[in-house]
Design a protein around this motif. Structure first.
Motif, PDB file in Angstrom:
ATOM      1  N   ILE A   1     -14.005  -2.982  34.320  1.00 46.75           N
ATOM      2  CA  ILE A   1     -12.673  -2.725  33.764  1.00 46.75           C
ATOM      3  C   ILE A   1     -11.779  -3.836  34.293  1.00 46.75           C
TER       4      ILE A   1
ATOM      5  N   VAL B   1     -11.136  -3.520  28.391  1.00 44.09           N
ATOM      6  CA  VAL B   1     -12.286  -2.616  28.559  1.00 44.09           C
ATOM      7  C   VAL B   1     -13.240  -2.801  27.381  1.00 44.09           C
TER       8      VAL B   1
ATOM      9  N   LEU C   1     -11.997   6.675  29.052  1.00 44.91           N
ATOM     10  CA  LEU C   1     -12.921   5.588  28.687  1.00 44.91           C
ATOM     11  C   LEU C   1     -14.326   6.155  28.528  1.00 44.91           C
TER      12      LEU C   1
ATOM     13  N   TRP D   1      -6.134   6.402  30.601  1.00 43.69           N
ATOM     14  CA  TRP D   1      -7.041   6.294  29.468  1.00 43.69           C
ATOM     15  C   TRP D   1      -8.302   7.118  29.727  1.00 43.69           C
TER      16      TRP D   1
ATOM     17  N   ARG E   1      -0.357   4.117  32.916  1.00 42.92           N
ATOM     18  CA  ARG E   1      -1.447   4.190  31.945  1.00 42.92           C
ATOM     19  C   ARG E   1      -2.408   5.289  32.380  1.00 42.92           C
TER      20      ARG E   1
ATOM     21  N   PHE F   1     -16.166  -0.194  26.682  1.00 38.59           N
ATOM     22  CA  PHE F   1     -15.823   1.224  26.599  1.00 38.59           C
ATOM     23  C   PHE F   1     -15.101   1.489  25.286  1.00 38.59           C
TER      24      PHE F   1
ATOM     25  N   GLN G   1     -16.956  10.643  29.858  1.00 35.20           N
ATOM     26  CA  GLN G   1     -15.572  10.215  30.042  1.00 35.20           C
ATOM     27  C   GLN G   1     -15.338   9.746  31.465  1.00 35.20           C
TER      28      GLN G   1
ATOM     29  N   LYS H   1     -11.908   3.351  24.133  1.00 33.23           N
ATOM     30  CA  LYS H   1     -10.702   3.726  24.865  1.00 33.23           C
ATOM     31  C   LYS H   1      -9.862   4.713  24.060  1.00 33.23           C
ATOM     32  N   HIS H   2      -9.482   5.807  24.689  1.00 34.17           N
ATOM     33  CA  HIS H   2      -8.550   6.754  24.083  1.00 34.17           C
ATOM     34  C   HIS H   2      -7.427   7.007  25.085  1.00 34.17           C
TER      35      HIS H   2
END
Lengths: 286, 631
Positions: B291, B243, B281, B279, B277, B246, B216, B248-249
């Motif tokens: 990114i 991204v 990743l 995230w 933001r 990656f 992460q 992404k969450h």
């Protein structure tokens, strides 16, 4: 015939040393340390294979491959492990292709003709199953279209054999020319002419085959399709309408790779397919 | 009390009377007032210049401030106001343009900025220039905080309360000004070297610049808003960071308002910082992964309208976890910290029936989405039903649990060991591999009545060869003869090359021989030889022999130099032949005379005179030179 030719191609004349003693000695020396010992990992995989535990065997052999171990028997047993997983009904998509990959790799790397023959037989069984499934799905059953004519000719003999032929034919050609030129007796001159006229073209062919075999050795990269259907795509990854998926287990020639796609040749087919559907064959020790 | 009221009225009247000429004067040039907050600034600091231009005719416009290159204009804010006052039926108008420039000092020294100017009715009016002393960065004296802007009375007093300015303390509602708000506490962690834009900007961060595949990486985007800015608006058509390499969450809900992160001091200003933001990743592959920036566009205030605001483009160096110590079955990307539990129900059933296996995989990081049970003969695992409960864990960690409900069918009777499930993973905190494991244990399978024997089923992949139990072993590195130049030169090309060289050499030899022979038998060579013989003959005592040699020399010389043969020519024929060959007459006559004299001496019955013969040889050599000149 295939076996014989393949044996020649694999270079029977080269001083390959088939040593299983290292692995056996390590096995006999004590309990296997499965952490980092390739021989122990191989032993645990082989035992799992004997016990019918295909998943454990696959894990062990794949770890060996990840560790960079390139060995004909490891590849062969890995192919058997995937085949076993199919056989016991726990098949994961792509298992037949991975089995074919293991057998193809074993055939390329084998120094033992018996191992090479076994790998070829197993390959035939796996490709037969793939063909049977494709037949049921109404797809073309051609799984192994063979190589191009030039590559087949170059593969008839091993590269060192072609090299020796070059030297011998060169000598014969030279002798023939000298005999034809300097011979005093008519018989000598006629014999020299015949030898030169036959040896010259033969020498040209042998040189071409040697160069082709050398080029293949140095540049050819091949892979096996390890997905149930590798659909040809364009460079953007979009499927080409109407294109027939490459069969699982097919041996293809890698032309180039770009992004997530790889351009391959399969018979007369020249297509881009997702790189994830391929597994490259390991190159043996040159 | 009455006296006080009367005094106030008198003063007010006097003030109104005094104001009247001032209004009249204002009809001409505008009143321009320039103010600065400080006259000493550091390099890189922002200093504000305020200009108030007031006119009674029309609204001032087109404000300008020449900076001369020592300062860069970072912002400009214009505020026009109008005031219309009617006192005792007399109307007066007041147009005021307030302009604020934000200047950034570029280099040390003393510089004059301005004068600021405005345009009114086609004419331009300037105020006073301002002089700044720019010192190196960080050496400027601390500034006083600017007082908050107050509504100013356009005429120096409030028309709605004229007594307030004249008689302080008369307003019973005149309250003391409210206490200043406490100073904002800035967070050094949010500070930056310099603002990335005026009024508002974006700033992106990652918690690490190197990671392994599947580890992460927490990516955050902050917005910085100048606390003194008002009426800031952003175009809704923003473009989020890209991204592609990656998974992404989001760790913040996408529809959630920005979260206050604190205050920061950047470039001499105080900024309110909000997190927009965050995230989690997870890198998909090894390499230097990028990114992309997030893009926004400002709409207001006007000084920065349509200006883009972007975040930094960031790069994460991603590698694969080490091969050393990698456990069996490790899947690339399985990074985090996992735990595995499993339950099997029931444990007693008939062959051909099934049991349920409930597996729970929990932890933080990139939880695997699949579990592969160990396949074995007679045990069939059906595809599991998967339930996810993964999401943010705390503020900046992604994780949760994932459950897999398998159905396993066992076809062989007896005690069947289902083995265990294992998920190898790389623990990035401990920098080592670990394995989450759950032992499934054995199930007791009773024979099913009426079941077909296993061997009656048609096997898949029959006739596979036997397993091999020992590695082939290392192979000796092969060397190929055709990789060497010696093979191609000595082994292949040598014989044809030797033949070619032999044939070519022989041909060349023959040609050289022919050339040599040809040169040896040429007229010139013959002449040269005859000259040598004549020398010898004339050195001897035989005059006839000498004359014969001279004759042979002359005959050869005519062939070589004139291309004609005078052999057997008689009388004047020698001269004629030579003249036809464009030999001068005197040279031709000389040759003819010599030939005749030599012939006469040779065949004369008298004793031959050697000295005369030698004299003829001397003359013959002169004739030869004449013939050579002709040639």
């Amino acid at each position: 015939m295939t076996t014989g030719l393949a044996s020649l191609r694999a270079g029977r004349f080269a001083p390959l040393v088939a040593i299983g003693a290292v692995g056996m000695a390590l096995l006999a020396a004590g309990p296997a340390r499965a952490d980092d010992d390739p021989a122990a990992r191989f032993a645990s995989g082989a035992k799992a294979l004997h016990d019918g535990r295909a998943g454990d065997a696959i894990a062990a052999f794949e770890t060996l491959a990840d560790d960079g171990v390139t060995d004909a028997v490891a590849s062969y047993d890995r192919g058997l492990a995937y085949a076993l997983r199919v056989r016991i009904g726990a098949e994961v998509p792509g298992d037949l292709g991975r089995a074919a990959h293991g057998f193809e790799e074993a055939r390329d790397l084998a120094a033992d003709p018996k191992l090479e023959a076994d790998a070829s037989r197993a390959l035939t069984v796996v490709r037969g199953e793939v063909a049977r499934r494709r037949l049921r799905a109404g797809e073309p059953v051609e799984v192994d279209p063979g190589r191009s004519l030039a590559r087949t000719l170059a593969g008839l003999l091993a590269e060192p054999t072609w090299s020796v032929l070059c030297a011998v034919l060169s000598f014969a050609f030279g002798i023939g020319l000298f005999a034809r030129w300097l011979g005093k007796r008519p018989g000598t001159r006629i014999a020299g002419g015949v030898i030169a006229s036959v040896g010259g073209p033969a020498l040209a062919i042998a040189i071409a085959m040697t160069l082709a075999a050398r080029h293949d050795r140095l540049t050819l990269r091949e892979a096996v399709v390890v997905a149930s259907g590798a659909r040809p795509t364009d460079l953007r990854g979009l499927a080409v309408p109407g294109a027939t998926p490459l069969p699982e287990g097919a041996r293809v020639e890698i032309v180039e790779a770009r992004g997530g796609s790889t351009r391959v040749r399969f018979g007369t087919t020249d297509a881009w397919i997702p790189s994830s559907t391929l597994r490259e064959l390991a190159e043996g020790i040159p | 009390m009455k006296l006080g009221v009367a005094l106030a009225l008198a003063l007010a009247l006097a003030a109104v009377l005094a104001m009247a000429p001032g209004i009249a004067l204002a009809q001409g040039a505008p009143q321009i007032d320039v103010q600065v907050e400080t006259d000493t600034v550091g390099v890189g600091d922002i200093v504000h210049v305020d200009m108030n231009a007031t006119s009674s005719d029309t609204m001032p416009s087109d404000a300008r401030l020449p900076t001369g290159g020592a300062f860069t204009v970072r912002g400009e804010n214009e505020s026009p106001t109008q005031t219309h006052i009617i006192i005792n039926g007399s109307r007066s108008d007041r147009y005021t343009l307030n302009v604020e420039w934000a200047l950034e000092a570029q280099r040390p020294g003393t510089f004059t900025v301005g004068p600021p100017s405005v345009a009114i009715g086609g004419s331009r009016y300037a105020g006073k220039p301002v002089t700044f002393r720019v010192v190196p960065a960080g050496q400027a004296p601390p500034r006083r905080r600017r007082p908050p802007p107050q509504m100013q009375a356009p005429f120096g007093f409030s028309p709605f309360d004229p007594w307030k300015a004249l008689v302080p303390g008369m307003d019973p509602f005149d309250q003391p000004p409210p206490p200043a708000p406490p100073p904002l506490t800035t967070d050094p962690k949010l500070s930056l070297d310099a603002p990335r834009g005026a009024v508002y900007f974006l700033h992106a961060t990652i918690d690490k610049t190197s990671a392994v595949v599947g580890e992460q990486v927490t990516f955050s985007i902050y917005e910085y808003l100048d606390v003194s800015a008002t009426d800031v608006a952003i175009d809704e058509d923003a473009r989020d960071a890209q991204v592609p390499d990656f998974v992404k969450h989001p760790l913040l809900a996408e529809d959630q308002d920005a979260v206050l992160a604190g205050y920061a001091a950047v470039g001499g200003h105080t900024w309110v910082v909000k997190l927009v933001r965050r995230w989690a990743l997870f890198p998909l592959r090894a390499g230097d992964l990028t990114i992309g920036p997030m893009h926004e566009t400002l709409v207001r205030p006007r000084s920065v309208a349509r200006q883009p605001r972007t975040t930094e483009e960031l790069t994460v160096h991603v590698t694969e976890p080490p091969l050393a110590g990698r456990p069996q079955g490790y899947g690339l990307g399985d990074v985090g910290r996992f735990a595995l539990t499993a339950q099997v129900q029931p444990r007693d059933f008939e062959a051909g029936s099934a049991a349920g296996v409930h597996v729970e995989l929990s932890g933080t990081g990139n939880l695997p989405s699949t579990l592969t049970p160990a396949a074995q003969a007679g045990v069939e695992w059906l595809a599991p039903e998967v339930h996810d409960q993964v999401g943010p864990v705390g503020h900046d960690v992604y994780g949760g649990k994932r459950t897999f409900d398998f159905v396993v069918r066992v076809n062989k009777p007896g005690s069947v060991d289902l083995g265990s499930l294992a998920v190898p993973f790389w623990d990035p905190d401990a920098h080592k591999y670990d394995v989450a494991r759950a032992v499934l244990g054995s199930v007791q399978v009773k024979p099913a009545p009426g079941a077909l024997p296993a061997e009656t089923a048609q096997p898949i992949l029959p006739d596979l060869p036997e397993v091999r139990d020992s590695l082939q072993g290392s192979s000796v590195r092969r060397r190929f003869a055709d990789d060497t130049a010696i093979f191609w030169i000595a082994g292949v090309a040598a014989w044809p090359l030797a033949f070619g060289l032999a044939v070519g050499g022989r041909s060349l030899g023959r040609r050289a021989y022919r050339v040599w022979r040809g040169r040896k038998t040429s007229p010139a060579a013959d002449l040269k030889e005859r000259v040598a013989l004549a020398h010898v003959a004339c050195g001897g005592k035989d005059a006839r022999e000498a004359d014969a040699a001279i004759v042979r020399v002359l005959e050869a010389a005519t062939v070589v130099h004139a291309g004609v043969s005078v052999r057997a020519a008689v009388g004047g024929e020698v001269v004629q032949r030579l003249e036809r060959a464009v030999v001068r007459h005197d040279a031709a006559a000389s040759v003819a005379d010599l030939l005749r004299e030599c012939e006469a001496a040779r065949f004369s019955p008298d004793t031959a005179d050697v000295l005369a013969a030698r004299d003829r040889w001397v003359r013959a050599q002169g004739a030869l030179r004449d013939l050579e000149k002709r040639a």
